[in-house]
Design an enzyme around this catalytic site. Structure first.
Site, PDB file in Angstrom:
ATOM      1  N   SER A 533      55.868 -23.903 -55.754  1.00  0.00           N
ATOM      2  CA  SER A 533      57.596 -23.623 -55.963  1.00  0.00           C
ATOM      3  C   SER A 533      58.460 -24.313 -55.312  1.00  0.00           C
ATOM      4  O   SER A 533      58.098 -24.394 -54.179  1.00  0.00           O
ATOM      5  CB  SER A 533      57.900 -22.175 -56.166  1.00  0.00           C
ATOM      6  OG  SER A 533      59.258 -21.993 -56.203  1.00  0.00           O
ATOM      7  N   TYR A 546      58.226 -13.580 -53.124  1.00  0.00           N
ATOM      8  CA  TYR A 546      57.805 -14.447 -53.821  1.00  0.00           C
ATOM      9  C   TYR A 546      57.852 -16.129 -53.082  1.00  0.00           C
ATOM     10  O   TYR A 546      56.446 -16.396 -53.119  1.00  0.00           O
ATOM     11  CB  TYR A 546      58.903 -14.850 -55.106  1.00  0.00           C
ATOM     12  CG  TYR A 546      58.315 -16.041 -55.997  1.00  0.00           C
ATOM     13  CD1 TYR A 546      57.331 -15.855 -56.854  1.00  0.00           C
ATOM     14  CD2 TYR A 546      59.042 -17.375 -55.841  1.00  0.00           C
ATOM     15  CE1 TYR A 546      57.118 -16.812 -57.833  1.00  0.00           C
ATOM     16  CE2 TYR A 546      58.692 -18.312 -56.735  1.00  0.00           C
ATOM     17  CZ  TYR A 546      57.620 -18.183 -57.536  1.00  0.00           C
ATOM     18  OH  TYR A 546      57.340 -19.175 -58.414  1.00  0.00           O
TER      19      TYR A 546
END
Ligand SMILES: [Zn+2]
Length: 656
Positions: A533, A546
């Site tokens: 990400s 996350y």
């Protein structure tokens, strides 16, 4: 009067013959009927409807049977001989509709015989009668004097003339090839065929010196079978599917297996698909059998290459079929359906050879020069020409985790469109089934579905094992399964933190470990792509649970690259940002939470993300899929340990 009744009868009869693989397999054999139709000027003219080249009788439809003017074809009997190209040229000129499909190479055989209905099959039983040194005598004993026996001759003009002159017989047996029967009535023609094959089978059974079989096949444990498949695929060294078929397990277990294989194919046209011979290997040593096959084929090619038609090169030295005692047949092909087809043909061909040896003590293959002539015969290779060109990932095998939705779905579909054999893994079974139906709609190869939690060690092991058992190997994995983990650190529960680590990071470790082990057994390198990400490099407040997992994933990727490099295993990552299409990442309040964090409304989130990147672009799952495809492909063969940003350009997240 219905002028097309003979054609309708022909289609029905062909379907019935084609349904029985012991008579014809995959485009083998051909059938015809004769009748009269009005031509384009209204003249009543005699025609022959004959099977198109390569058409599969099982699925026969009227357009598979082009019509040809019979008088034009019969004019050709004035020639003593015609080479293949001239014959095809003349036959093509006799087509009623010049745009119809190319008629069978055996068209003239049907034209030169006078009967109204003619069937030519490559029946197993008939081949078993002829593929040994006493073929002619065996045909007489089995079928009586009513049948003509013709020694092997390649199909074409000369064979058609020979058979055309045998009209006073009940039928013709073509050695190493098949049977020709005819009748004025379509149904009787079919029944004759079945009756003759029945007679041949009864005769063969009466001669068999082999005691009734007590053979029971036991499947090899999955781990042993997978190890064999990986070693064999690595030895062959090609991106392709390996498929196990147990129908030949008994034949493969025979002590005289090498004699069975030396007897070659049952009907000459089989070699076009499965090669003239099959290889023989063992569970303990899958390598030396393949090496021996390669050496033998190379020698056969070198000693016959003077016969090679202009413009052709070697088909390559690798086997299509490998027989392994205790396993059965392993067939190799770019796709699973084709590997299954090869297994069907191999089953018939080698069972016939075994039957020949049991009944007559020995088989007699065609001489090498005849085999070579057929192996490289342009007229038969024409049948294979209509295959679609290979795609970039044809024969490749990839696993995609988290494939039931979002980025994983987008990646999986793109890999499917590029020709890959794809394993779809996800916890969400309904999602997987939807993606599977999208594969079907896009005419991609059928994917394998593996349902389960990828943070569970046993599930990961099962995912890799099932992929290998199903497709025969593994070339790459896309580690994508994951969840969003929101909340500021002082609000984030330990439970939520741990769950994020398990699902996003431990799962990635488990898959890395499992797949590296498989890659090493296979010894063909491999590519691992981590879907990380933008947040790994540029985290934001309220999404730390996350971002930490994705940063950890990049470190995992680097270590996999370092440790795997010596085995040709590459590891790379993509860093997407704000991919919304069909993604579940934004469910469960994440969208609202992220929108609040950025001070926008939830429905404005896509535009907000697009507005803050340098290209002002919405990022789609297809954009991520394109980067992943590059990292899985040989185009990135010199790239490992790298990160590709797919975020529209976020300066704070530039890889460094
Ligand atoms: Zn034939």
């Amino acid at each position: 009067m219905n002028q097309y009744k003979p054609l309708e009868e022909l289609v029905t009869r062909s379907q019935a013959l084609g349904a029985d693989q012991s008579l014809v397999v995959y485009g083998g054999g051909n059938t015809s009927s004769k009748g009269e139709i009005n031509d384009y000027l209204g003249r009543l003219r005699a025609v022959l409807w004959v099977k198109g080249s390569g058409a599969d009788m099982q699925y026969a439809v009227a357009r598979d049977y082009p019509a040809l003017y019979l008088d034009e074809l019969r004019e050709l009997t004035q020639f003593d001989d015609l080479d293949d190209e001239t014959m095809v040229d003349y036959v093509t000129r006799a087509l009623v509709d010049p745009t119809s499909r190319r008629p069978s190479i055996e068209t003239l055989l049907h034209a030169f015989l006078p009967a109204k209905h003619i069937d030519h099959v490559h029946a197993d039983a008939i081949c078993a009668l002829t593929n040994h040194p006493r073929g002619e005598a065996a045909v007489k004993e089995a079928l009586g004097d009513g049948f003509a026996y013709v020694d092997w001759k390649r199909p074409g003009f000369a064979l058609s003339k020979v058979v055309g002159a045998l009209k006073d017989y009940e039928g013709v047996v073509l050695a190493h090839h098949g049977l020709v029967v005819w009748d004025e009535d379509s149904q009787l023609c079919y029944e004759k065929n079945i009756a003759i094959v029945g007679k041949a089978n009864a005769y063969l059974d009466s001669l068999s010196k082999r005691p009734a079989s007590k053979f029971i096949h036991q499947d090899l444990p999955t781990s042993e079978l997978n190890e064999l498949l990986l070693k064999m695929r690595g030895t062959l060294g090609k991106k392709q599917v390996l498929r196990v078929d147990t129908r030949l397990a008994e034949v493969a277990s025979r002590s005289d297996l090498s004699d069975v294989l030396a007897a070659g194919v049952s009907s000459a046209d089989h070699m076009m698909r499965i090669r003239p011979k099959s290889a023989q290997a063992t569970i303990q040593d899958p390598v030396s059998g393949i090496e021996k096959y390669r050496a033998d084929y190379s020698e056969y090619f070198e000693s016959n290459k003077g016969l090679l038609p202009a413009g052709y090169t070697s088909h390559g030295n690798d086997p299509k079929v490998v027989l392994v005692p205790g396993v059965g047949a392993i067939t190799t092909s770019p796709t699973l359906p084709e590997a299954a087809m090869l297994a069907d043909i191999a089953t018939h061909t080698h069972q016939v050879a075994a039957q020949v040896i049991d009944a007559f003590g020995e088989g007699s293959p065609l001489p090498d020069s005849e085999i070579f002539g057929f192996d490289y015969w342009p007229m038969e290779l024409f049948k294979l020409k209509n295959r679609p060109a290979p795609l970039v990932f044809t024969g490749h095998i990839f696993i995609v985790t988290g494939a039931g939705s979002g980025i994983g779905r987008g990646i999986a579909l793109e890999l499917g469109r590029l020709g890959a054999n794809v394993v779809l893994a996800d916890l969400d079974e309904a999602g997987l089934k939807t993606v599977q139906s999208e594969f079907t709609a896009a005419k991609c190869a059928q994917p394998l579905l593996v349902v389960g939690d990828q943070s569970d060690e046993a599930t990961v092991a099962r995912t890799v094992a099932e992929s290998i058992s199903h497709f025969g190997g593994i070339d790459g994995v896309v580690i994508n399964a994951g969840i969003g983990v929101s909340d500021n650190l002082d609000d984030l529960s330990a439970e939520k933190w741990r769950k994020g680590l398990e699902i996003n990071l431990s799962s990635a470790f488990l898959m890395t470990k499992e797949v590296i082990t498989a890659f090493k057994s296979q010894n063909m390198g491999g590519s691992i792509v981590y879907v990380a990400s933008k947040n790994a490099f540029a985290p934001g407040a309220g999404f730390g649970g996350y971002s930490v997992t994705k940063a950890g994933m990049l470190q995992l990727m680097r270590i996999a690259a370092i440790e795997g490099g010596g085995s040709g295993i590459r590891a790379n990552a993509v860093n997407p940002d704000a991919v919304f299409d069909n993604s579940k990442l934004w469910e469960g309040g994440i969208r609202e939470q992220r929108a609040a964090a950025h001070g926008v409304k939830p429905e404005e989130l896509e535009d907000f993300y697009a507005s803050r990147n340098l290209l002002k672009a919405r990022v789609r799952s297809l954009d991520v899929a394109n980067a992943v495809a590059f990292l899985l492909s040989d185009k990135s063969s010199r790239t490992t340990g790298s990160v590709i940003a797919v975020d529209g350009g976020v300066a704070a997240a530039f890889p460094r």
